[in-house]
Design a protein around this motif. Sequence first.
Motif, mmCIF file in Angstrom:
data_model
loop_
_atom_site.group_PDB
_atom_site.id
_atom_site.type_symbol
_atom_site.label_atom_id
_atom_site.label_comp_id
_atom_site.label_asym_id
_atom_site.label_seq_id
_atom_site.Cartn_x
_atom_site.Cartn_y
_atom_site.Cartn_z
ATOM 1 N N PRO A 1 0.819 -1.216 0.000
ATOM 2 C CA PRO A 1 0.000 0.000 0.000
ATOM 3 C C PRO A 1 0.856 1.271 0.000
ATOM 4 O O PRO A 1 1.995 1.264 0.470
ATOM 5 N N SER A 2 0.281 2.334 -0.545
ATOM 6 C CA SER A 2 0.957 3.630 -0.525
ATOM 7 C C SER A 2 1.015 4.165 0.903
ATOM 8 O O SER A 2 0.336 3.657 1.816
ATOM 9 N N ASP A 3 1.810 5.213 1.120
ATOM 10 C CA ASP A 3 1.898 5.820 2.446
ATOM 11 C C ASP A 3 0.531 6.320 2.902
ATOM 12 O O ASP A 3 0.193 6.225 4.083
ATOM 13 N N VAL A 4 -0.247 6.845 1.953
ATOM 14 C CA VAL A 4 -1.579 7.345 2.299
ATOM 15 C C VAL A 4 -2.471 6.205 2.770
ATOM 16 O O VAL A 4 -3.176 6.319 3.780
ATOM 17 N N ASP A 5 -2.428 5.081 2.055
ATOM 18 C CA ASP A 5 -3.248 3.936 2.436
ATOM 19 C C ASP A 5 -2.772 3.315 3.747
ATOM 20 O O ASP A 5 -3.573 2.869 4.571
ATOM 21 N N LEU A 6 -1.450 3.295 3.949
ATOM 22 C CA LEU A 6 -0.923 2.786 5.207
ATOM 23 C C LEU A 6 -1.402 3.635 6.383
ATOM 24 O O LEU A 6 -1.790 3.105 7.430
ATOM 25 N N SER A 7 -1.372 4.943 6.192
ATOM 26 C CA SER A 7 -1.820 5.835 7.269
ATOM 27 C C SER A 7 -3.311 5.695 7.529
ATOM 28 O O SER A 7 -3.790 6.038 8.620
ATOM 29 N N ALA A 8 -4.050 5.195 6.541
ATOM 30 C CA ALA A 8 -5.487 4.964 6.706
ATOM 31 C C ALA A 8 -5.778 3.599 7.324
ATOM 32 O O ALA A 8 -6.938 3.218 7.467
ATOM 33 N N GLY A 9 -4.727 2.865 7.685
ATOM 34 C CA GLY A 9 -4.911 1.582 8.351
ATOM 35 C C GLY A 9 -4.991 0.391 7.430
ATOM 36 O O GLY A 9 -5.385 -0.694 7.863
ATOM 37 N N LEU A 10 -4.612 0.565 6.162
ATOM 38 C CA LEU A 10 -4.657 -0.549 5.214
ATOM 39 C C LEU A 10 -3.308 -1.239 5.144
ATOM 40 O O LEU A 10 -2.260 -0.606 5.259
ATOM 41 N N GLY A 11 -3.346 -2.555 4.940
ATOM 42 C CA GLY A 11 -2.121 -3.330 4.840
ATOM 43 C C GLY A 11 -2.245 -4.393 3.775
ATOM 44 O O GLY A 11 -3.148 -4.372 2.938
ATOM 45 N N THR A 12 -1.322 -5.359 3.789
ATOM 46 C CA THR A 12 -1.327 -6.408 2.786
ATOM 47 C C THR A 12 -0.941 -7.738 3.411
ATOM 48 O O THR A 12 -0.174 -7.776 4.379
ATOM 49 N N ALA A 13 -1.489 -8.819 2.873
ATOM 50 C CA ALA A 13 -1.115 -10.164 3.298
ATOM 51 C C ALA A 13 -0.126 -10.785 2.328
ATOM 52 O O ALA A 13 0.332 -11.909 2.530
#
Length: 216
Positions: A100-112
């Motif tokens: 995820p982008s930095d923006v998505d990471l800051s929104a609480g999104l991640g990856t498996a």
Amino acid sequence: MRFVRTSWAALIAGLSLVVTASCGVPVDDEVRTVDPAEVPYHLLDDTAAVRPGAAREVAGPRLYWVDGQDRLASRPAARFCAKAVAGVAENILDQLGDGPSDVDLSAGLGTALPPDGWLELVSITDRTAHLRVTSDDTIATNRVLLATAQTVLSLTSIPGVDRVKMAYDAEPLQVPRSSGELAEGPLRHDDYRSLLADPDEEPKDERLRRRDLCPG
């Protein structure tokens, strides 16, 4: 708490073990002038305007990331340009590998998903993306379903791709659907709909357009 991690290959070998062809998109550079009055089925209408009662189609392609409730949330792909559907699929796989982008990471999104390079596009035929697992990167056993869902949902958001098949060492690969059962055939968007953060997410536009080749 210590989490047990297993290589994708070893895990799949424990689950059980799908495959290939080729694809091409014809290109015609000749310029033709067409009388708009002769174009059928309102193909030149403004597709941004939605007819009353019609479902608004989601602009694709999309990337799917894991939220805090282990649901899959969609985000637009970062800008890229490709010449054909296969190029779009390769870009989507690359962006999934980047995370995820930095923006998505800051929104609480991640990856498996493991880092970039664990999946390779072999071909796209009959609207099916054939993938090969190319890495032994570790993946937590309780994240395999989410990793598979991210891959399938992202690739099937591309107009022209409706199904995904995976292989490892040239052997068919069975992976879990959201129901928990191992898939014996191609994987589809609906196999993971129950994992969507927005289960009522509107359908993709089935027509491949220039904006799908160069989104963002």
